[in-house]
Design a protein around this motif. Structure first.
Motif, PDB file in Angstrom:
ATOM      1  N   TYR A  51      -2.988  -3.905  -4.490  1.00 37.31           N
ATOM      2  CA  TYR A  51      -1.965  -3.842  -3.439  1.00 37.31           C
ATOM      3  C   TYR A  51      -1.032  -2.649  -3.663  1.00 37.31           C
ATOM      4  CZ  TYR A  51       2.136  -5.094  -0.700  1.00 37.31           C
ATOM      5  OH  TYR A  51       3.195  -5.062   0.166  1.00 37.31           O
ATOM      6  N   ILE A  52      -0.604  -2.472  -4.912  1.00 39.94           N
ATOM      7  CA  ILE A  52       0.283  -1.349  -5.234  1.00 39.94           C
ATOM      8  C   ILE A  52      -0.418  -0.023  -4.987  1.00 39.94           C
ATOM      9  CG2 ILE A  52       1.477  -0.189  -7.147  1.00 39.94           C
ATOM     10  CD1 ILE A  52       2.062  -3.000  -8.290  1.00 39.94           C
ATOM     11  N   GLN A  53      -1.704   0.036  -5.367  1.00 37.85           N
ATOM     12  CA  GLN A  53      -2.454   1.274  -5.164  1.00 37.85           C
ATOM     13  C   GLN A  53      -2.574   1.607  -3.689  1.00 37.85           C
ATOM     14  OE1 GLN A  53      -6.470   1.108  -6.575  1.00 37.85           O
ATOM     15  NE2 GLN A  53      -6.842   3.281  -6.237  1.00 37.85           N
ATOM     16  N   THR A  54      -2.844   0.630  -2.850  1.00 37.80           N
ATOM     17  CA  THR A  54      -2.964   0.917  -1.410  1.00 37.80           C
ATOM     18  C   THR A  54      -1.631   1.355  -0.822  1.00 37.80           C
ATOM     19  OG1 THR A  54      -2.627  -1.417  -0.851  1.00 37.80           O
ATOM     20  CG2 THR A  54      -4.897  -0.662  -1.051  1.00 37.80           C
ATOM     21  N   LYS A  55      -0.540   0.790  -1.333  1.00 42.41           N
ATOM     22  CA  LYS A  55       0.783   1.195  -0.824  1.00 42.41           C
ATOM     23  C   LYS A  55       1.151   2.597  -1.300  1.00 42.41           C
ATOM     24  CE  LYS A  55       1.797  -2.350   1.562  1.00 42.41           C
ATOM     25  NZ  LYS A  55       1.942  -2.266   3.005  1.00 42.41           N
TER      26      LYS A  55
END
Length: 59
Positions: A51-55
């Motif tokens: 999730y952090i990577q996509t954000k």
């Protein structure tokens, strides 16, 4: 013959082996619980990092 009967009775009354087996089963159950817990936490942590990577990648 009496010696053999006495030895068999003594073997059947001996509970040391049973106790060792019980401790082994308890230890293996604890190991399974730890493995499942670590896998669950790992999967959830992986989802958080995804999730952090996509954000971070998406502007």
């Amino acid at each position: 013959m009496e010696h053999i009967a006495h030895t068999v009775k003594q073997f059947l009354r001996d509970e040391d082996g049973v106790t060792a087996i019980e401790y082994g089963l308890i230890a293996s159950l604890i190991a399974v619980v730890i493995i499942v817990s670590v896998q669950t936490v790992g999967n959830k942590l992986n989802a958080v990092f995804d999730y952090i990577q996509t954000k971070l990648v998406t502007p």
